[in-house]
Motif scaffolding. Structure first.
Motif, PDB file in Angstrom:
ATOM      1  N   TYR A  46       0.828  -1.207   0.000  1.00 60.18           N
ATOM      2  CA  TYR A  46       0.000   0.000   0.000  1.00 60.18           C
ATOM      3  C   TYR A  46       0.869   1.266   0.000  1.00 60.18           C
ATOM      4  O   TYR A  46       0.481   2.296  -0.559  1.00 60.18           O
ATOM      5  CB  TYR A  46      -0.914   0.013   1.221  1.00 60.18           C
ATOM      6  N   ASP A  47       2.036   1.193   0.620  1.00 60.94           N
ATOM      7  CA  ASP A  47       2.898   2.370   0.716  1.00 60.94           C
ATOM      8  C   ASP A  47       3.716   2.599  -0.553  1.00 60.94           C
ATOM      9  O   ASP A  47       4.081   3.742  -0.853  1.00 60.94           O
ATOM     10  CB  ASP A  47       3.856   2.225   1.905  1.00 60.94           C
ATOM     11  N   ARG A 157       0.241  10.019   2.393  1.00 62.96           N
ATOM     12  CA  ARG A 157       1.684   9.915   2.125  1.00 62.96           C
ATOM     13  C   ARG A 157       2.492  10.022   3.420  1.00 62.96           C
ATOM     14  O   ARG A 157       3.502   9.313   3.597  1.00 62.96           O
ATOM     15  CB  ARG A 157       2.116  11.014   1.155  1.00 62.96           C
ATOM     16  N   ALA A 160       2.303   6.709   5.082  1.00 65.77           N
ATOM     17  CA  ALA A 160       3.180   5.742   4.421  1.00 65.77           C
ATOM     18  C   ALA A 160       4.647   6.024   4.740  1.00 65.77           C
ATOM     19  O   ALA A 160       5.436   5.101   4.972  1.00 65.77           O
ATOM     20  CB  ALA A 160       2.946   5.777   2.913  1.00 65.77           C
ATOM     21  N   ASN A 163       5.574   4.730   8.151  1.00 64.26           N
ATOM     22  CA  ASN A 163       5.851   3.294   8.146  1.00 64.26           C
ATOM     23  C   ASN A 163       7.278   3.010   7.703  1.00 64.26           C
ATOM     24  O   ASN A 163       7.964   2.142   8.269  1.00 64.26           O
ATOM     25  CB  ASN A 163       4.867   2.573   7.221  1.00 64.26           C
ATOM     26  N   THR A 164       7.755   3.730   6.702  1.00 61.13           N
ATOM     27  CA  THR A 164       9.125   3.549   6.224  1.00 61.13           C
ATOM     28  C   THR A 164      10.136   3.967   7.286  1.00 61.13           C
ATOM     29  O   THR A 164      11.137   3.275   7.524  1.00 61.13           O
ATOM     30  CB  THR A 164       9.356   4.350   4.943  1.00 61.13           C
TER      31      THR A 164
END
Length: 222
Positions: A46-47, A157, A160, A163-164
């Motif tokens: 998803y990211d 964004r 996401a 998450n990174t």
């Protein structure tokens, strides 16, 4: 080996009785870290379109991603409880390893604990907050005067990207724990090598002294 180096190695010796507990505490740290990395990897599909591709993202994708996040946030209470317990297990492992710490613990485990805390902060301030915003659907409305209003696409964004960032932080924890294991293993090999050299020197010296005693005894008999 220089005796001064041996004194350096001695500063990295583990406290008595902490060998088994230290290994189990390391497992308590690595287990939750790998668990959260697995969760982040499952969110990577998803990211990826939001961060790692230059192809324009269709609007239908944002709808699908938003529905996925709402489903996660609406999960049963047992799910966040398991996550909180897993986080607590990691902190418990750090506290066990940092009880009566040596210099190696302060170097590797201290830095790992700092990264772990950073990861928890990113999880609470960015990911959990982002899930609440997505569920409510109120984009572009800052909660305080110091916050900047961002729209729907930018909010997704940011989520996401969080998450990174969290994944990189957790990888850093694993790298530091692996570095600690390598340093301790290397230290044990060096100490064992030094002790073996000392034993060989002592044996050679004893053999030499025994030879002198035999010669002097033979002279007296003559």
């Amino acid at each position: 080996m220089d005796p001064s180096k041996v004194s350096i190695f001695k500063t990295y010796d583990k406290p008595r009785g902490q060998g088994g507990s230290g290994s189990f505490a390391t497992f308590m740290i690595i287990g939750p870290t790998c668990f959260f990395l697995g969760m982040l990897f499952s969110a990577f599909p998803y990211d990826y379109p939001l961060l790692w591709t230059s192809i324009p993202t269709p609007d239908a994708y944002y709808d699908q991603f938003e529905a996925h996040l709402k489903f996660l946030h609406a999960s049963p209470p047992i799910i966040p409880r398991i996550l909180n317990i897993t986080i607590s297990i990691g902190f418990t492992g750090f506290f066990i390893k940092l009880f009566k710490p040596s210099e190696a613990n302060l170097l590797f485990d201290g830095a790992s604990l700092l990264l772990y805390v950073v990861g928890v902060v990113v999880y609470i301030t960015n990911i959990v907050k982002g899930l609440r915003i997505v569920t409510s659907g109120f984009y572009g409305q800052p909660e305080s005067d110091t916050e900047i209003a961002i729209g729907r696409e930018d909010s997704l964004r940011v989520l996401a990207a969080s998450n990174t960032i969290l994944a990189l932080v957790l990888v850093g924890v694993l790298v530091l724990q692996a570095g600690q294991w390598y340093a301790e293993r290397k230290e044990q090999d060096e100490v064992a090598k030094y002790e073996k050299q000392q034993e060989e020197k002592s044996a050679a010296k004893g053999t030499k002294n025994g030879g002198h005693v035999t010669r002097s005894a033979s002279k007296k008999k003559q």
